[in-house]
Design a protein around this motif. Sequence first.
Motif, PDB file in Angstrom:
ATOM      1  N   GLU A  36     -31.844  -6.612 -20.011  1.00 49.83           N
ATOM      2  CA  GLU A  36     -30.698  -7.263 -19.387  1.00 49.83           C
ATOM      3  C   GLU A  36     -29.464  -6.371 -19.516  1.00 49.83           C
ATOM      4  OE1 GLU A  36     -27.781 -10.969 -20.514  1.00 49.83           O
ATOM      5  OE2 GLU A  36     -29.942 -11.332 -20.578  1.00 49.83           O
ATOM      6  N   PRO A  37     -28.699  -6.192 -18.435  1.00 51.39           N
ATOM      7  CA  PRO A  37     -27.505  -5.345 -18.525  1.00 51.39           C
ATOM      8  C   PRO A  37     -26.457  -5.963 -19.438  1.00 51.39           C
ATOM      9  CG  PRO A  37     -27.546  -6.501 -16.434  1.00 51.39           C
ATOM     10  CD  PRO A  37     -28.866  -6.770 -17.093  1.00 51.39           C
ATOM     11  N   ALA A  38     -25.722  -5.114 -20.125  1.00 51.06           N
ATOM     12  CA  ALA A  38     -24.638  -5.588 -20.982  1.00 51.06           C
ATOM     13  C   ALA A  38     -23.479  -6.065 -20.128  1.00 51.06           C
ATOM     14  CB  ALA A  38     -24.179  -4.472 -21.905  1.00 51.06           C
ATOM     15  N   PRO A  39     -22.671  -6.994 -20.624  1.00 51.45           N
ATOM     16  CA  PRO A  39     -21.494  -7.444 -19.865  1.00 51.45           C
ATOM     17  C   PRO A  39     -20.593  -6.292 -19.429  1.00 51.45           C
ATOM     18  CG  PRO A  39     -21.866  -8.888 -21.730  1.00 51.45           C
ATOM     19  CD  PRO A  39     -22.834  -7.759 -21.882  1.00 51.45           C
ATOM     20  N   ASP A  40     -20.445  -5.275 -20.281  1.00 55.85           N
ATOM     21  CA  ASP A  40     -19.613  -4.121 -19.924  1.00 55.85           C
ATOM     22  C   ASP A  40     -20.148  -3.400 -18.692  1.00 55.85           C
ATOM     23  OD1 ASP A  40     -17.918  -4.645 -21.988  1.00 55.85           O
ATOM     24  OD2 ASP A  40     -18.650  -3.039 -23.300  1.00 55.85           O
ATOM     25  N   GLN A  41     -21.468  -3.322 -18.589  1.00 54.39           N
ATOM     26  CA  GLN A  41     -22.063  -2.655 -17.433  1.00 54.39           C
ATOM     27  C   GLN A  41     -21.775  -3.431 -16.148  1.00 54.39           C
ATOM     28  OE1 GLN A  41     -26.289  -1.966 -17.787  1.00 54.39           O
ATOM     29  NE2 GLN A  41     -26.494  -1.313 -15.652  1.00 54.39           N
ATOM     30  N   LEU A  42     -21.902  -4.749 -16.208  1.00 53.74           N
ATOM     31  CA  LEU A  42     -21.592  -5.566 -15.042  1.00 53.74           C
ATOM     32  C   LEU A  42     -20.110  -5.454 -14.683  1.00 53.74           C
ATOM     33  CD1 LEU A  42     -23.631  -8.831 -15.739  1.00 53.74           C
ATOM     34  CD2 LEU A  42     -24.291  -6.845 -14.378  1.00 53.74           C
ATOM     35  N   GLN A  43     -19.257  -5.431 -15.690  1.00 55.97           N
ATOM     36  CA  GLN A  43     -17.824  -5.318 -15.427  1.00 55.97           C
ATOM     37  C   GLN A  43     -17.499  -3.977 -14.768  1.00 55.97           C
ATOM     38  OE1 GLN A  43     -15.292  -6.410 -18.675  1.00 55.97           O
ATOM     39  NE2 GLN A  43     -13.461  -5.510 -17.775  1.00 55.97           N
ATOM     40  N   GLN A  44     -18.145  -2.910 -15.217  1.00 53.45           N
ATOM     41  CA  GLN A  44     -17.902  -1.606 -14.608  1.00 53.45           C
ATOM     42  C   GLN A  44     -18.352  -1.581 -13.149  1.00 53.45           C
ATOM     43  OE1 GLN A  44     -16.106   0.933 -15.853  1.00 53.45           O
ATOM     44  NE2 GLN A  44     -15.721  -0.571 -17.498  1.00 53.45           N
ATOM     45  N   ASP A  45     -19.457  -2.249 -12.852  1.00 55.08           N
ATOM     46  CA  ASP A  45     -19.904  -2.335 -11.452  1.00 55.08           C
ATOM     47  C   ASP A  45     -18.889  -3.091 -10.603  1.00 55.08           C
ATOM     48  OD1 ASP A  45     -22.220  -0.928 -11.854  1.00 55.08           O
ATOM     49  OD2 ASP A  45     -23.519  -2.679 -12.001  1.00 55.08           O
ATOM     50  N   ALA A  46     -18.404  -4.213 -11.106  1.00 61.96           N
ATOM     51  CA  ALA A  46     -17.421  -4.995 -10.367  1.00 61.96           C
ATOM     52  C   ALA A  46     -16.128  -4.208 -10.165  1.00 61.96           C
ATOM     53  CB  ALA A  46     -17.143  -6.305 -11.088  1.00 61.96           C
ATOM     54  N   LEU A  47     -15.687  -3.507 -11.205  1.00 65.76           N
ATOM     55  CA  LEU A  47     -14.460  -2.699 -11.099  1.00 65.76           C
ATOM     56  C   LEU A  47     -14.639  -1.558 -10.107  1.00 65.76           C
ATOM     57  CD1 LEU A  47     -13.434  -2.514 -14.865  1.00 65.76           C
ATOM     58  CD2 LEU A  47     -12.162  -3.663 -13.040  1.00 65.76           C
ATOM     59  N   ALA A  48     -15.812  -0.935 -10.107  1.00 66.54           N
ATOM     60  CA  ALA A  48     -16.064   0.162  -9.170  1.00 66.54           C
ATOM     61  C   ALA A  48     -16.050  -0.336  -7.731  1.00 66.54           C
ATOM     62  CB  ALA A  48     -17.405   0.817  -9.495  1.00 66.54           C
ATOM     63  N   ALA A  49     -16.625  -1.504  -7.494  1.00 71.21           N
ATOM     64  CA  ALA A  49     -16.608  -2.073  -6.143  1.00 71.21           C
ATOM     65  C   ALA A  49     -15.189  -2.409  -5.724  1.00 71.21           C
ATOM     66  CB  ALA A  49     -17.496  -3.321  -6.093  1.00 71.21           C
ATOM     67  N   GLU A  50     -14.421  -3.014  -6.628  1.00 71.48           N
ATOM     68  CA  GLU A  50     -13.041  -3.365  -6.313  1.00 71.48           C
ATOM     69  C   GLU A  50     -12.217  -2.128  -6.013  1.00 71.48           C
ATOM     70  OE1 GLU A  50      -9.693  -6.261  -8.225  1.00 71.48           O
ATOM     71  OE2 GLU A  50     -10.355  -4.580  -9.463  1.00 71.48           O
ATOM     72  N   SER A  51     -12.363  -1.101  -6.812  1.00 74.00           N
ATOM     73  CA  SER A  51     -11.595   0.129  -6.623  1.00 74.00           C
ATOM     74  C   SER A  51     -11.924   0.792  -5.299  1.00 74.00           C
ATOM     75  CB  SER A  51     -11.877   1.086  -7.786  1.00 74.00           C
ATOM     76  OG  SER A  51     -11.200   2.303  -7.608  1.00 74.00           O
ATOM     77  N   ALA A  52     -13.208   0.838  -4.962  1.00 75.12           N
ATOM     78  CA  ALA A  52     -13.618   1.462  -3.697  1.00 75.12           C
ATOM     79  C   ALA A  52     -13.084   0.692  -2.505  1.00 75.12           C
ATOM     80  CB  ALA A  52     -15.139   1.550  -3.636  1.00 75.12           C
ATOM     81  N   CYS A  53     -13.047  -0.636  -2.609  1.00 75.01           N
ATOM     82  CA  CYS A  53     -12.510  -1.459  -1.527  1.00 75.01           C
ATOM     83  C   CYS A  53     -11.007  -1.262  -1.390  1.00 75.01           C
ATOM     84  CB  CYS A  53     -12.851  -2.920  -1.774  1.00 75.01           C
ATOM     85  SG  CYS A  53     -12.335  -4.047  -0.460  1.00 75.01           S
ATOM     86  N   ALA A  54     -10.301  -1.302  -2.524  1.00 72.12           N
ATOM     87  CA  ALA A  54      -8.838  -1.175  -2.505  1.00 72.12           C
ATOM     88  C   ALA A  54      -8.389   0.187  -1.991  1.00 72.12           C
ATOM     89  CB  ALA A  54      -8.282  -1.418  -3.902  1.00 72.12           C
ATOM     90  N   ALA A  55      -9.245   1.192  -2.128  1.00 69.19           N
ATOM     91  CA  ALA A  55      -8.881   2.542  -1.701  1.00 69.19           C
ATOM     92  C   ALA A  55      -8.906   2.725  -0.189  1.00 69.19           C
ATOM     93  CB  ALA A  55      -9.825   3.552  -2.359  1.00 69.19           C
ATOM     94  N   ILE A  56      -9.490   1.773   0.538  1.00 65.88           N
ATOM     95  CA  ILE A  56      -9.539   1.861   1.999  1.00 65.88           C
ATOM     96  C   ILE A  56      -8.138   1.602   2.550  1.00 65.88           C
ATOM     97  CG2 ILE A  56     -10.553   0.899   4.102  1.00 65.88           C
ATOM     98  CD1 ILE A  56     -12.532   2.433   2.399  1.00 65.88           C
ATOM     99  N   ASP A  57      -7.658   2.519   3.363  1.00 68.33           N
ATOM    100  CA  ASP A  57      -6.316   2.397   3.939  1.00 68.33           C
ATOM    101  C   ASP A  57      -6.214   1.138   4.791  1.00 68.33           C
ATOM    102  OD1 ASP A  57      -3.700   3.136   4.561  1.00 68.33           O
ATOM    103  OD2 ASP A  57      -4.332   4.176   6.393  1.00 68.33           O
ATOM    104  N   GLY A  58      -5.246   0.276   4.472  1.00 64.80           N
ATOM    105  CA  GLY A  58      -5.044  -0.955   5.221  1.00 64.80           C
ATOM    106  C   GLY A  58      -5.502  -2.197   4.483  1.00 64.80           C
ATOM    107  N   ILE A  59      -6.219  -2.034   3.386  1.00 65.10           N
ATOM    108  CA  ILE A  59      -6.629  -3.199   2.585  1.00 65.10           C
ATOM    109  C   ILE A  59      -5.415  -3.700   1.802  1.00 65.10           C
ATOM    110  CG2 ILE A  59      -7.991  -3.933   0.591  1.00 65.10           C
ATOM    111  CD1 ILE A  59      -9.623  -3.825   3.096  1.00 65.10           C
ATOM    112  N   SER A  60      -5.047  -4.952   2.034  1.00 66.53           N
ATOM    113  CA  SER A  60      -3.880  -5.516   1.357  1.00 66.53           C
ATOM    114  C   SER A  60      -4.229  -6.072  -0.017  1.00 66.53           C
ATOM    115  CB  SER A  60      -3.253  -6.620   2.222  1.00 66.53           C
ATOM    116  OG  SER A  60      -4.222  -7.587   2.594  1.00 66.53           O
ATOM    117  N   GLN A  61      -5.447  -6.555  -0.176  1.00 66.89           N
ATOM    118  CA  GLN A  61      -5.897  -7.012  -1.486  1.00 66.89           C
ATOM    119  C   GLN A  61      -7.409  -7.167  -1.486  1.00 66.89           C
ATOM    120  OE1 GLN A  61      -5.218 -11.315  -2.413  1.00 66.89           O
ATOM    121  NE2 GLN A  61      -3.916 -11.248  -0.599  1.00 66.89           N
TER     122      GLN A  61
END
Length: 448
Positions: free
Chosen positions: A122-147
């Motif tokens: 089973e993945p550790a909570p930290d691993q899941l959090q890093q996946d969620a943060l990576a997805a959020e960061s990649a989305c926010a980096a798209i020009d025009g994304i307000s949130q």
Amino acid sequence: MTQTPETLCHALLDAAQKAGADSADAMAAEGSSLSIEVREGALEHAERSEGVDIGLRVFVGQRQAQVSSSDTRPETLTAMAERAVAMAKEAPEDPYAGLADPAQLAKSWDLDALEMADPSAEPAPDQLQQDALAAESACAAIDGISQVQSAAAGYGRHDIHMAASNGFSGGYARTSRSISCVGIAGTGTGMERDYDGDSRIYQTDLRSAEEIGRTAGERAIERVNARRPKTGAYPVLFDERISSSLIGHLLGAANGASVARGSSWLKDSLGAQILPEAFSVIEDPLRPRVSGSRPFDGEGLPTQRRAIVDKGVLTGWTMDLASARKLGLESTGNAARGIGSVPSPSNWNIALTQGQQTREELLRDMGTGLLVTSMIGSTINPNTGDYSRGASGFWVENGEIQYPVNEVTIAGNLLDMLKTLVAANDARTHLSRVVPSLLVEGLTLAGE
């Protein structure tokens, strides 16, 4: 002694027999899940759950009752059985209720071949959090994304067992691992959102968090400045993300429970051509690493690969034991059930024949019309197949996407729609429903 799902099921059967049941079946599920959500680079929500749920169905003559609990103490099992038997004695008689004949039961199966559970830790909570943060960061980096509305990752494992007084006893484990992201573009009343996500049995099969976040952002940007199209009759291309809903309506109408009630727009179509000859709809519950796979159904019958539609012709209904008995037929091994619910017919893994053209080639050939990428609401007449749904997507002219559209209603009749299908070749084969983008001719669009 540790109470496993298997020992709990047999304890419930013993309690049911002592309480006076003529026959019974039991189901137990032991599971755990972990989900992590982040927002603006920080942990927003973390949830872990663990538990055991048990369910018991008893028969007294042709009367049945179902009870469930999350309390596994011996005195609770006894009380459940006594309550269920008392309820069954007051229930109306059902001439179609009852367990499977022992000769119908699944006798053996190969769980290793199905690969329904990832053996890795089973993945550790930290691993899941890093996946969620990576997805959020990649989305926010798209020009025009307000949130970024949400970014999440999760994991779950469930061990399930079933047993019945007819001699059946079997179980399996199932795991899931997921990442999702929702991006918002634009401001004020012009805000638009879109998403991307992936869910797999094996963690190593999961798409990268960065790709999921980036795709969610790009899709949201594409929807900005949407408008309503002109009202009229146009071809509509259902994107692969939502095209399985069309086949879902077909499957719902071919459900034995609906047919037995007489509330199916396909009730008179057995043996008739309902799709173009190039199409078959194949159900295969024995595909490895697919979420809908299972070796036996909710009544202990073996699952099987079958053609629901063969070369365009509807070949049969999807049935559990009760619906099959009502229709004077044999069960297709499609009984689904929950801990607290009696069996009902359901489909497992479905695949529609893919076409030869890409989605882009279908867009080119459609000329002017609508590419649908998301849908809301649903008004389906179960008796006639009349269809109406809210949709959004992109307007197409001369075979090319021109601008995003929203607040449009698509209307037609499913019997007519399905006969005009043209399929692309873009279905994702790891999904439980493998359905490509589908072009449908001559639907009515209600826009401005």
